[in-house]
Design an enzyme around this catalytic site. Structure first.
Site, short mmCIF file in Angstrom:
data_model
loop_
_atom_site.label_atom_id
_atom_site.label_comp_id
_atom_site.label_asym_id
_atom_site.label_seq_id
_atom_site.Cartn_x
_atom_site.Cartn_y
_atom_site.Cartn_z
N PRO A 2 0.88 -1.27 -0.13
CA PRO A 2 -0.05 -0.11 0.00
C PRO A 2 0.81 1.13 0.04
O PRO A 2 1.71 1.59 0.86
CB PRO A 2 -0.76 -0.18 1.29
CG PRO A 2 -0.37 -1.43 1.86
CD PRO A 2 0.67 -1.81 1.42
N GLU A 3 0.65 2.03 -0.86
CA GLU A 3 0.99 3.74 -0.97
C GLU A 3 0.03 4.51 -0.43
O GLU A 3 -1.19 3.93 -0.14
CB GLU A 3 1.43 3.65 -2.20
CG GLU A 3 2.59 2.68 -2.93
CD GLU A 3 2.87 3.01 -4.28
OE1 GLU A 3 2.92 4.28 -4.75
OE2 GLU A 3 3.02 2.16 -4.98
#
Length: 278
Positions: A2-3
């Site tokens: 996840p960014e």
DNA sequence: ACCCGCACCTGTAAGC
DNA sequence: TGCTTACAGGTGCGGG
């Protein structure tokens, strides 16, 4: 995994399930996933959840007693809502159970699972502590970064621009996917030295970073393969359909039709268009 | 200052 | 159908 957009999507999807709920039981099933105090109290047992924060790729869960849990999802971390009737998925490391009164529709609890365990959970006595110990060292939020913010963040470095964009203390929120996407949209090669960017390129890049992160957040983030990222409701994102370079090495550039190049830049797979990003 | 290699872990997919 | 290998969205450290 996840960014920023994925973490923001988790925050948004989680909020209606947890804000105002009372944690009647909090347990770390794996102690080493929790840094700082892992006591039930530090994990907000007995507290109502007041607010969900996000800073860069990190999520903050604030209790009404003032305590804060910071969650970093790493590559494979997930925060999922849990139904009492189902068993915990594999690699569930921390569990919060809510007081559900007699509301049959509502969520019974919250789970943190993380197969690869690159992520983790940090407990703090207050928001002040969380900021001071984890968030102050981060660069400006990518979603709102201005051209001058970016110039300052990159100031003087001769390193390749992409390497710097991945450093959270320079710009908070970009990872491998959105760094490549931002550079493509700005027409800047990932291999350029940061200090060689013209003011106009700096402005283009700052705008691209903001646009990519904001629109990806609004599309629920990117889910690249099944078993990949999902939000707190278990739903995938849809921004993967908007990706113009990431995962498209060898395919044709959406802008010029030429072949997209792919190589490793400091151990990270990197895709760019040699024509549009000279 | 900068870059590389590697480490932390597990899961998946590709190659043989 | 195995078995082996490479690779994955994040970070951090030691060494050259």
């Amino acid at each position: 995994m996840p960014e920023l957009p994925e973490v923001e999507s988790v925050r948004r999807s989680l909020a209606p399930h947890v804000i105002g709920r009372r944690v009647v039981r909090a347990r770390a099933r794996r102690r080493d996933v929790v840094r700082g105090k892992a006591s039930p109290g530090a994990l907000l047992e007995g507290d109502r959840i007041r607010h969900l924060h996000r800073r860069g790729k990190q999520l903050g869960i604030e209790g009404e007693g003032g305590g804060v849990i910071v969650v970093h999802l790493g590559m494979s971390g997930q925060l999922l809502t849990a139904d009492r009737s189902r068993r915990y998925p594999s690699h569930t490391h921390v569990v919060w159970k809510f007081d559900d009164f007699d509301d049959l529709q509502s969520t019974r609890g919250l789970l943190f699972r993380d197969p690869r365990r690159f992520g983790g959970v940090w407990t703090f006595p207050s928001l002040e502590h969380a900021r001071r110990e984890r968030w102050d060292e981060l660069g400006p939020e990518g979603t709102e970064i201005s051209s001058s913010d970016l110039s300052r963040a990159l100031a003087g470095s001769r390193r390749r621009i992409k390497s710097l964009l991945l450093m959270q203390e320079r710009v908070a929120g970009l990872g491998n996917i959105y760094a490549d996407e931002s550079l493509f949209r700005a027409g800047v090669s990932p291999w350029r030295q940061a200090n060689s960017l013209e003011p106009e390129e700096m402005a283009d890049l700052a705008r691209s970073i903001r646009e990519v992160l904001v629109s990806a957040s609004d599309r629920g983030g990117s889910t690249l393969s099944d078993e990949g990222y999902v939000n707190a409701d278990g739903e995938p994102g849809s921004f993967q359909d908007e990706l113009r370079v990431y995962g498209r090495g060898g395919a044709s550039c959406v802008r010029c039709g030429g072949e997209l190049a792919q190589d490793r830049l400091e151990q990270r797979s990197t895709v760019w268009c040699p024509t549009c990003q000279p």
